[in-house]
Design a protein around this motif. Structure first.
Motif, mmCIF file in Angstrom:
data_model
loop_
_atom_site.group_PDB
_atom_site.id
_atom_site.type_symbol
_atom_site.label_atom_id
_atom_site.label_comp_id
_atom_site.label_asym_id
_atom_site.label_seq_id
_atom_site.Cartn_x
_atom_site.Cartn_y
_atom_site.Cartn_z
ATOM 1 N N TRP A 161 -11.621 8.909 -5.724
ATOM 2 C CA TRP A 161 -11.171 8.008 -4.668
ATOM 3 C C TRP A 161 -10.141 8.735 -3.804
ATOM 4 C CZ3 TRP A 161 -10.024 2.628 -7.366
ATOM 5 C CH2 TRP A 161 -11.226 2.089 -7.841
ATOM 6 N N PRO A 162 -10.365 8.846 -2.508
ATOM 7 C CA PRO A 162 -9.405 9.556 -1.653
ATOM 8 C C PRO A 162 -8.060 8.828 -1.555
ATOM 9 C CG PRO A 162 -11.545 9.341 -0.568
ATOM 10 C CD PRO A 162 -11.582 8.444 -1.771
ATOM 11 N N ILE A 163 -7.014 9.603 -1.416
ATOM 12 C CA ILE A 163 -5.681 9.097 -1.064
ATOM 13 C C ILE A 163 -5.539 9.371 0.427
ATOM 14 C CG2 ILE A 163 -3.201 9.328 -1.460
ATOM 15 C CD1 ILE A 163 -3.876 10.262 -4.317
ATOM 16 N N ASP A 164 -5.972 8.416 1.235
ATOM 17 C CA ASP A 164 -6.162 8.655 2.670
ATOM 18 C C ASP A 164 -5.047 8.093 3.543
ATOM 19 O OD1 ASP A 164 -6.907 6.094 1.933
ATOM 20 O OD2 ASP A 164 -8.593 5.966 3.315
ATOM 21 N N ALA A 165 -4.013 7.531 2.938
ATOM 22 C CA ALA A 165 -2.926 6.962 3.740
ATOM 23 C C ALA A 165 -1.627 7.754 3.583
ATOM 24 C CB ALA A 165 -2.695 5.496 3.375
ATOM 25 N N GLY A 201 0.781 -1.227 0.000
ATOM 26 C CA GLY A 201 0.000 0.000 0.000
ATOM 27 C C GLY A 201 0.810 1.273 0.000
ATOM 28 N N LYS A 202 2.141 1.172 0.106
ATOM 29 C CA LYS A 202 2.954 2.394 0.098
ATOM 30 C C LYS A 202 2.895 3.092 -1.252
ATOM 31 C CE LYS A 202 7.441 0.321 -1.202
ATOM 32 N NZ LYS A 202 7.833 1.189 -2.305
ATOM 33 N N MET A 203 2.542 2.344 -2.287
ATOM 34 C CA MET A 203 2.477 2.932 -3.623
ATOM 35 C C MET A 203 1.223 3.788 -3.777
ATOM 36 S SD MET A 203 0.863 2.668 -6.795
ATOM 37 C CE MET A 203 0.135 1.041 -6.847
ATOM 38 N N HIS A 204 0.046 3.190 -3.565
ATOM 39 C CA HIS A 204 -1.196 3.913 -3.890
ATOM 40 C C HIS A 204 -1.757 4.720 -2.731
ATOM 41 C CE1 HIS A 204 -3.474 0.768 -1.792
ATOM 42 N NE2 HIS A 204 -2.948 -0.159 -2.576
ATOM 43 N N LYS A 205 -1.480 4.324 -1.476
ATOM 44 C CA LYS A 205 -1.881 5.096 -0.300
ATOM 45 C C LYS A 205 -3.389 5.361 -0.255
ATOM 46 C CE LYS A 205 2.653 7.318 -0.008
ATOM 47 N NZ LYS A 205 3.229 6.520 -1.124
ATOM 48 N N SER A 206 -4.168 4.378 -0.646
ATOM 49 C CA SER A 206 -5.617 4.564 -0.745
ATOM 50 C C SER A 206 -6.347 3.323 -0.255
ATOM 51 C CB SER A 206 -6.023 4.855 -2.195
ATOM 52 O OG SER A 206 -7.422 4.815 -2.353
ATOM 53 N N SER A 207 -7.175 3.489 0.780
ATOM 54 C CA SER A 207 -7.933 2.339 1.269
ATOM 55 C C SER A 207 -8.996 1.910 0.259
ATOM 56 C CB SER A 207 -8.570 2.660 2.629
ATOM 57 O OG SER A 207 -9.404 3.790 2.550
ATOM 58 N N ARG A 208 -9.380 2.818 -0.645
ATOM 59 C CA ARG A 208 -10.338 2.433 -1.686
ATOM 60 C C ARG A 208 -9.689 1.471 -2.678
ATOM 61 N NH1 ARG A 208 -13.206 0.641 -4.625
ATOM 62 N NH2 ARG A 208 -15.123 1.405 -5.616
#
Length: 360
Positions: free
Chosen positions: A351-355, A48-55
């Motif tokens: 889509w949020p980038i929430d991470a 997940g370090k690449m996209h940083k999105s829980s969606r």
């Protein structure tokens, strides 16, 4: 799917600069990687370090990923808050991070890598205080020199972990980040050499009664070799989902470009170039140059924090959208707060980038 330039002509984001995901290419990349892992009986723990999105994480989980990798404590917190039930922090955890990971373990399965007895003791103390159990992975250095214990030192660290309360000995991490962007022949030779060393380490652990539950690692660049080697039980690939110039230029990966950046031409006062509204704050300079997708045949040159030059203009005029592919996806994504996910007819979903990193 239609030609990429024809696709982009249909897409009109409401603001620029904007990250746009081509939904069809993204879905195809997810299906391809998940299918390859399933065919080899290897778990996919997408990074997940690449996209940083829980969606995006939800899309990966829906297709069969067992959980997500995270590079930071903050990413782990964001993904658990976003509904991811199983996270693994794949980079060294700072001292302040262990109590926060232990708190997360009340809501999800949480693992972390460690490369010293002191880290294991800190993790144990935090887990015991919180009344939880953390999955403990020994981080093995395959030659990167960034973090990880030397293979010869791994058995002793495993023994230290096994003796500590609050920790579940879960496996080893062997991530060869320095192999991911090598050209094909060099990458294959380096991967084969490391695989021999990894097999020897696993044999030593088994003979000592310390067989790891999981052997986790690998990445987008080495995925085919990781799966073929029969050593990894879990793959940590991340960039395959969206891709970038750096991975695409390797020439031997089967994944499609799925991430683009839209910018607006804000000045056209020069015959040699036009100026767009995407500079260093929209496109991270790490990695190879950003690639201009439209106008075809042009190049991008940074022109400051807020601006970039498209040269030659090749038909781009003031007010037009220009389209680029990021050189390096991970740090570029960290500069934005959302993606616009585009269907082939141009319909958009945010889509949020929430991470991304926060200080809370």
């Amino acid at each position: 799917m239609q030609d990429v330039v024809a696709f982009l002509a249909n897409v009109k984001p409401p603001i620029t600069p904007a990250l746009v995901i081509r939904r069809a290419a993204f879905a195809a990349n997810l299906a391809l990687m998940q299918g390859e892992c399933a065919a080899k009986g290897v778990r996919l723990r997408a990074h997940g370090k690449m996209h940083k999105s829980s969606r995006i994480a939800a899309e990966q989980l829906a297709r069969g990923a067992v959980g997500l990798c995270c590079q930071t404590v903050g990413e782990a917190e964001a993904y658990v808050a976003g509904g991811v039930p199983d996270v693994l922090v794949t980079a060294p955890v700072p001292p302040w991070g262990w109590p926060r990971l232990a708190a997360l373990a009340a809501a999800a399965r949480v693992g972390a890598v460690m490369d010293s007895a002191a880290q294991a003791q800190a993790a144990s103390a935090a887990a015991v205080a919180a009344g939880v159990v953390l999955d403990a992975y020994v981080d093995v250095d395959p030659g990167m020199g960034r973090a990880g214990v030397a293979p010869a030192g791994a058995p002793a660290l495993v023994q230290a972990i096994v003796a500590l309360p609050g920790l579940r000995w879960a496996g080893i991490q062997a991530y060869c980040g320095h192999h991911q962007h090598m050209l094909p022949a060099e990458r294959a030779a380096a991967h084969a050499a490391w695989t021999r060393r990894l097999r020897a380490l696993l044999a030593d652990l088994r003979s000592a009664g310390l067989a790891p539950g999981q052997v986790t690692g690998g990445g987008t660049g080495t995925a085919a070799m990781d799966l073929a080697a029969g050593v990894y039980t879990e793959l940590q690939a991340g960039s395959y989902a969206l891709m970038d110039v750096e991975y695409g230029d390797l020439g031997d990966l089967p994944f499609q470009p799925a991430l683009f950046l839209a910018a607006s031409v804000v000045s056209a006062r020069h015959d040699s170039h036009v100026t767009c509204d995407a500079g260093h704050k929209a496109l991270h300079p790490n990695g190879p140059p950003q690639r201009v997708v439209w106008p075809v045949g042009s190049q991008y040159r940074p022109a400051g924090d807020e601006h970039g030059a498209i040269l030659p203009p090749n038909g781009a005029a003031e007010g037009d959208l220009v389209w680029l592919q990021p050189g390096h996806v991970d740090p570029t994504v960290a500069l934005h707060d959302a993606y616009f996910v585009a269907d082939e007819d141009g319909r958009l979903e945010r889509w949020p980038i929430d991470a991304r990193r926060t200080t809370t």
